[in-house]
Motif scaffolding. Sequence first.
Motif, PDB file in Angstrom:
ATOM      1  N   ASP A   8     107.313 -24.627  55.515  1.00  0.00           N
ATOM      2  CA  ASP A   8     107.831 -23.685  56.511  1.00  0.00           C
ATOM      3  C   ASP A   8     109.293 -23.368  56.207  1.00  0.00           C
ATOM      4  N   ARG A   9     109.731 -22.193  56.656  1.00  0.00           N
ATOM      5  CA  ARG A   9     111.128 -21.738  56.502  1.00  0.00           C
ATOM      6  C   ARG A   9     111.610 -21.885  55.064  1.00  0.00           C
ATOM      7  N   SER A  10     110.812 -21.426  54.097  1.00  0.00           N
ATOM      8  CA  SER A  10     111.177 -21.618  52.682  1.00  0.00           C
ATOM      9  C   SER A  10     111.232 -20.307  51.892  1.00  0.00           C
ATOM     10  N   VAL A  11     110.687 -19.229  52.430  1.00  0.00           N
ATOM     11  CA  VAL A  11     110.640 -17.956  51.697  1.00  0.00           C
ATOM     12  C   VAL A  11     111.826 -17.091  52.114  1.00  0.00           C
ATOM     13  N   ARG A  12     112.607 -16.650  51.127  1.00  0.00           N
ATOM     14  CA  ARG A  12     113.780 -15.813  51.396  1.00  0.00           C
ATOM     15  C   ARG A  12     113.507 -14.410  50.868  1.00  0.00           C
ATOM     16  N   VAL A  13     113.647 -13.429  51.744  1.00  0.00           N
ATOM     17  CA  VAL A  13     113.273 -12.058  51.402  1.00  0.00           C
ATOM     18  C   VAL A  13     114.442 -11.111  51.636  1.00  0.00           C
ATOM     19  N   CYS A  14     114.706 -10.261  50.641  1.00  0.00           N
ATOM     20  CA  CYS A  14     115.711  -9.202  50.766  1.00  0.00           C
ATOM     21  C   CYS A  14     115.035  -7.876  50.432  1.00  0.00           C
ATOM     22  N   ALA A  15     115.116  -6.919  51.331  1.00  0.00           N
ATOM     23  CA  ALA A  15     114.421  -5.642  51.141  1.00  0.00           C
ATOM     24  C   ALA A  15     115.381  -4.482  51.332  1.00  0.00           C
ATOM     25  N   ASP A  16     115.360  -3.567  50.382  1.00  0.00           N
ATOM     26  CA  ASP A  16     116.183  -2.351  50.449  1.00  0.00           C
ATOM     27  C   ASP A  16     115.251  -1.154  50.500  1.00  0.00           C
ATOM     28  N   ARG A  17     115.255  -0.464  51.633  1.00  0.00           N
ATOM     29  CA  ARG A  17     114.400   0.715  51.796  1.00  0.00           C
ATOM     30  C   ARG A  17     115.211   1.950  51.452  1.00  0.00           C
ATOM     31  N   GLY A  18     114.982   2.504  50.263  1.00  0.00           N
ATOM     32  CA  GLY A  18     115.707   3.687  49.814  1.00  0.00           C
ATOM     33  C   GLY A  18     114.959   4.958  50.155  1.00  0.00           C
ATOM     34  N   GLY A  19     115.433   6.064  49.585  1.00  0.00           N
ATOM     35  CA  GLY A  19     114.820   7.349  49.874  1.00  0.00           C
ATOM     36  C   GLY A  19     113.469   7.525  49.212  1.00  0.00           C
ATOM     37  N   SER A  79     106.409 -18.081  60.135  1.00  0.00           N
ATOM     38  CA  SER A  79     106.781 -19.497  60.018  1.00  0.00           C
ATOM     39  C   SER A  79     107.238 -19.872  58.615  1.00  0.00           C
ATOM     40  N   LYS A  80     106.770 -19.156  57.591  1.00  0.00           N
ATOM     41  CA  LYS A  80     107.150 -19.485  56.213  1.00  0.00           C
ATOM     42  C   LYS A  80     108.472 -18.824  55.792  1.00  0.00           C
ATOM     43  N   LEU A  81     108.989 -17.932  56.622  1.00  0.00           N
ATOM     44  CA  LEU A  81     110.182 -17.169  56.255  1.00  0.00           C
ATOM     45  C   LEU A  81     111.455 -17.917  56.624  1.00  0.00           C
ATOM     46  N   ASP A  82     112.336 -18.103  55.640  1.00  0.00           N
ATOM     47  CA  ASP A  82     113.648 -18.702  55.890  1.00  0.00           C
ATOM     48  C   ASP A  82     114.583 -17.638  56.450  1.00  0.00           C
ATOM     49  N   TYR A  83     114.638 -16.495  55.769  1.00  0.00           N
ATOM     50  CA  TYR A  83     115.399 -15.364  56.289  1.00  0.00           C
ATOM     51  C   TYR A  83     114.866 -14.063  55.721  1.00  0.00           C
TER      52      TYR A  83
END
Length: 762
Positions: A8-19, A79-83
């Motif tokens: 749990d709380r181990s997956v780190r996700v960064c998302a950039d929604r462009g055009g 639950s698996k997402l850290d941030y």
Amino acid sequence: MASWTLPDRSVRVCADRGGTFCDVHASFPSPSGERKEIVVKLLSQDPANYRDAPTEGIRRVLEIASGKTIPRGGALDSSKLDYIRLSTTVATNALLERKGEKHALVITKGFKDLLEIGNQSRPRIFDLAISKPSTLYSSVLEVSERVTLVGFTSDPHAAENAVLFDEAGNVVRGYRGEGWDGVGHAEGPGKIVRGVSGEAVRILEEPDMEHIKNDLQKLYDEGYRSLAIVFAHSYTYPAHEAAVADLARSLGFTQVSASSQLLSMIKMVPRGVSATADAYLTPVLSAYLDGFFSGFDEELRASDRVSFMGSDGGLLDAKNFSGLKSILSGPAGGVVGYALTSWDEEDRAPVIGLDVGGTSTDVSRFDGRYEVVYETTTAGVSIQSPQLDINTVAAGGGSCLTFRDGLFRAGPESAGAHPGPVCYRKGGPLAVTDANLYLGRLVPEYFPKCFGPNENEPLDPAASRAAFDKLAEQVRRETGSDLSLDEIVYGFIKVANETMARPIRTLTEARGFATHRHILASFGGAGGQHACEIAENLGISRVLIHKYSSILSAYGLSLADRAFELQEPSSETYSESAKPGLLARIAKLEGQVRAELGRQGFKEEGRVKTEAFLNMRFEGSDTALMALASEKDGWDFEKSFKEAYLAEFGFLLEAKVVVDDVKVRGIGKTYDSLPTSVFAELRTLQTAPVDVSAKASSHQEVYYERKGRTSTPVFFLPKLEVGDLVNGPAMIIDDTQTLVLCPGWEATVTRQSLYFERKSKA
């Protein structure tokens, strides 16, 4: 052996929604304990297959990380997402397309037309057909309230004539300068109070709250739910704005943007326009965020695990994220990404960031510090808010290619993500991507197979060729030339390259910096196809391309720090005697900033860093610059200001220095350290020419201006080793990016980046 379960709380996700594309960078632990990194790239809009691109990207990440199938459409288990860290162009697009929230402007009586009149600037003074941007608000409510400042600007005896207050804010001695009525404490009747800036404020008329309540109720009954409140001098006396804002919220208005609460800076026009922009954009942004959170379970929204990239390059929590702070949310992540991966403290060569996306190209400069501006104009709207200094032009991979009036044109219209260029198989127009594909600068086999109605087909070179054949007939017919198809298509590339190079000259040559002394950090999905030629146009000989260059805006989110800042107006004349009072205000603001970052979870010693600024100008001028100083340099703000002023304008004035604002910016560090810089690595790296026969995956015919069609080796980046030297012409590709190394250039493979250097004019 027991099966392994993703913690749990181990997956780190960064998302950039462009055009055009939504880029996702994620990391998660493997059974061995090491963190694995993955990249997901998908179209920003594909309504036939998913409702929201970042949510869909996160769903795919969780599928890969957990090894389990997760169906579309349901609320994702967080639950698996850290941030989750997001940057979005939702507010930017709403401003550009004028699709924000209907709102009303509440303003001091007599100033109804102030924001429409503006500041009288005429950026296109010789234009015979000026199209003035419309105002953002739909209705205006004038409020009978008025305050004014005691005294007058540039009084040579201001200190002797000023109103004196005791520590509690009571008047000890009234105004004694020109215009004093000889009876009261000022030029006429009215209560005298001390403003936030320290200036004496005379209240001429208190607002009639009952009358205002009736007027606001009428607006509410007409369907308005968003308000912008702008009163004269509210930057130093915000009480009237605050009272009306509280009343509006009690009546049910869901968005109330009071100018003094957004940014309490002097100048009513930009402060007012900023308030209307916030009232116009924040409801749109809030609706988008509500939709985003609806794709997850309730626990995610209640937690502090989601943060957003602000226009100034710092991460914000949901509470502090607003329309005004999100206008440059998308490109800001890329600036952080290239700044922290390209800068070398020993070399100290300034870096130009070139972010070539699908819809536009963003250009910025980094010289050891982020370059921040406090007043910018976006889509005809002058906004007063801290933003990274980013220049944007409408030229990117999706820019439409046309031939009109004897001219080759690239943009400003864009094919977007839907339908996209011709080669996307959705009936779109010719675009820069089609030109790169026809000239051999893209390899369809390695390009993401996410096109066509079922998002599972590769690019379509035949469709691009057929469309260019048709366009070439028009060019030859109208010009009477016998240009080959290659020359015509490459002509469009040259036009696009020059369009992208123009803002770089504005950031460098126009400001007194030698362009050729910079390093070009190229990123964005289309950056690798244009980097070498743009560098040649500018006389730049060094180019850096990060291994995640095509998703660097998303990768930059993983490196970004949490930021929070507070600012107060001031009216002090800077001097040694005034410094203790200014430092006391800085200390008070610093305590508040640290408390807020502590609330956001940054409580460990050493995790929070603060910076103190004074917004300073020469008396008699209205050009203020933020001066940074610290205890280490004796809090010498004046020296810092004069150095910045001299660098910007080339001269200094013989005048007193006035402090307009006091600001403290807090940074909550989100990482422990950065990898070794590329240039530090290059100083000790053992290099050797690559064995083309052994490592080239294939060869492709690529068109170059001086060589024509040339057989070019194609290298798969994961198969290249650190220290490999690749001589141009060559192409280097992976699953998300295609890099074109032109003749005369050499590429060195390092751990994190590719270093291109021009060796000769080929």
